[in-house]
Design an enzyme around this catalytic site. Sequence first.
Site, PDB file in Angstrom:
ATOM      1  CB  CYS A 158      35.506  38.000  47.198  1.00 24.10           C
ATOM      2  SG  CYS A 158      35.582  39.575  46.340  1.00 24.10           S
ATOM      3  CD  GLN A 206      37.357  35.490  48.418  1.00 20.34           C
ATOM      4  OE1 GLN A 206      37.727  36.271  49.269  1.00 20.34           O
ATOM      5  NE2 GLN A 206      36.297  34.721  48.577  1.00 20.34           N
ATOM      6  CG  ASP A 213      35.484  41.995  43.852  1.00 17.50           C
ATOM      7  OD1 ASP A 213      35.034  42.458  44.920  1.00 17.50           O
ATOM      8  OD2 ASP A 213      36.704  41.853  43.635  1.00 17.50           O
ATOM      9  NE  ARG A 273      40.072  33.985  51.893  1.00 18.00           N
ATOM     10  CZ  ARG A 273      40.446  35.282  51.856  1.00 18.00           C
ATOM     11  NH1 ARG A 273      39.541  36.206  51.629  1.00 18.00           N
ATOM     12  NH2 ARG A 273      41.710  35.635  52.008  1.00 18.00           N
ATOM     13  CG  HIS A 299      41.980  37.596  46.697  1.00 25.15           C
ATOM     14  ND1 HIS A 299      42.733  37.118  47.744  1.00 25.15           N
ATOM     15  CD2 HIS A 299      40.901  38.226  47.275  1.00 25.15           C
ATOM     16  CE1 HIS A 299      42.159  37.435  48.889  1.00 25.15           C
ATOM     17  NE2 HIS A 299      41.054  38.096  48.631  1.00 25.15           N
ATOM     18  NE  ARG A 314      44.348  41.642  51.601  1.00 25.53           N
ATOM     19  CZ  ARG A 314      43.009  41.603  51.521  1.00 25.53           C
ATOM     20  NH1 ARG A 314      42.292  42.685  51.768  1.00 25.53           N
ATOM     21  NH2 ARG A 314      42.374  40.503  51.197  1.00 25.53           N
TER      22      ARG A 314
HETATM   23  N1   CP Z   1      37.508  38.953  50.414  1.00 23.76           N
HETATM   24  C1   CP Z   1      38.501  39.561  51.109  1.00 23.76           C
HETATM   25  O1   CP Z   1      39.696  39.426  50.776  1.00 23.76           O
HETATM   26  O2   CP Z   1      38.096  40.276  52.181  1.00 23.76           O
HETATM   27  P1   CP Z   1      38.990  41.276  53.031  1.00 23.76           P
HETATM   28  O3   CP Z   1      39.418  42.397  52.104  1.00 23.76           O
HETATM   29  O4   CP Z   1      38.111  41.730  54.143  1.00 23.76           O
HETATM   30  O5   CP Z   1      40.207  40.527  53.528  1.00 23.76           O
END
Ligand code: CP
Length: 316
Positions: free
Chosen positions: A272, A131, A232, A300, A128, A101
């Site tokens: 998300c 997701q 989002d 997820r 992403h 990430r």
């Molecule tokens: N949706 C998502 O990626 O959540 P986090 O940032 O909590 O990992």
Amino acid sequence: MPHFLQETDLPRSALPGLFALARDLKRRRGRKGPRPLEGQTWALIFSKSSTRTRVSFEVGLHELGARPLFLNRNDIQLGRGESIEDTARVLSRFVHGLIVRTFDHQDVVRLAAAGTVPVINALTDLLHPCQIYADAFTLAERWTRGTSGAALFGSLRGRKIAFLGDAACNVANSWILGGNLFGMKVALAGPKTFAPTPAVDALLREAGLPGGYTFTTDPYEAVRDADVVYTDVWVSMGKEEETRARRRQMAPYAVTPKLFAAARPDAFFLHCLPAHPGEEVSPEVLASPRSLIFDEAENRLHIQKAILTRLAAGRR
Ligand code: CP
């Protein structure tokens, strides 16, 4: 070496099988399931905060037999200037895969190019993909009466998703790419200055996808006939200094009960998470029976376990 850096790293032909596997893993959870990663260690290199992604990957790796090794970027020499390439080469000697990430999407591309183990994109500023696969699986569960992977995946075809707010953010980009891969119609609405960028058009071209999406500044036009309404947060991680301006510009795109009611009467709401209730979405919409936000979060785990299983199989 198979990687999962963007939605199109798995061919469309693999997706019915992937969805069927995710559903099977979900049904078997709590009972003894397959452990295709037995004895492995996978590193999670995170440069940004996370709840869902970190926990779902750590739990998923454990359930598949692997040990998750969480590495905050600043706890390793990468945070002090060691190159991405050397980090990839060194970690490849120790672990069986990397889950990353970060901010710059090129970082995951460079890690994948320099290392010798699979790399999974756990969010970049561009995309992403985990997701969006979880989102699509969540919708397919609701839209499928059939039991096969083909029925699950096929239930997405022709459906319309409307994305509201920052139409240039990573989740919007991923829905443009993923929606085209899944055969869905993608409509986005937001301020002109947050329209999809040429980068996402290039991704569609490179993937040989038709590039079908619409962008409008009218949120009601985007949600008309939509099967899914998605939003989002307006201020993504790393954009905090733009908070006031973004809130002002995106206010007309908040998913209120009135805007949600302008979609199809059976439309679902997705986000998300984390959400800012009263900002990009009303509390009433988040709590609606047609809001799938917690199924989406749970999925997820299941879809990522399916992706990990597939990547592990691809290494043999
Ligand atoms: N949706 C998502 O990626 O959540 P986090 O940032 O909590 O990992």
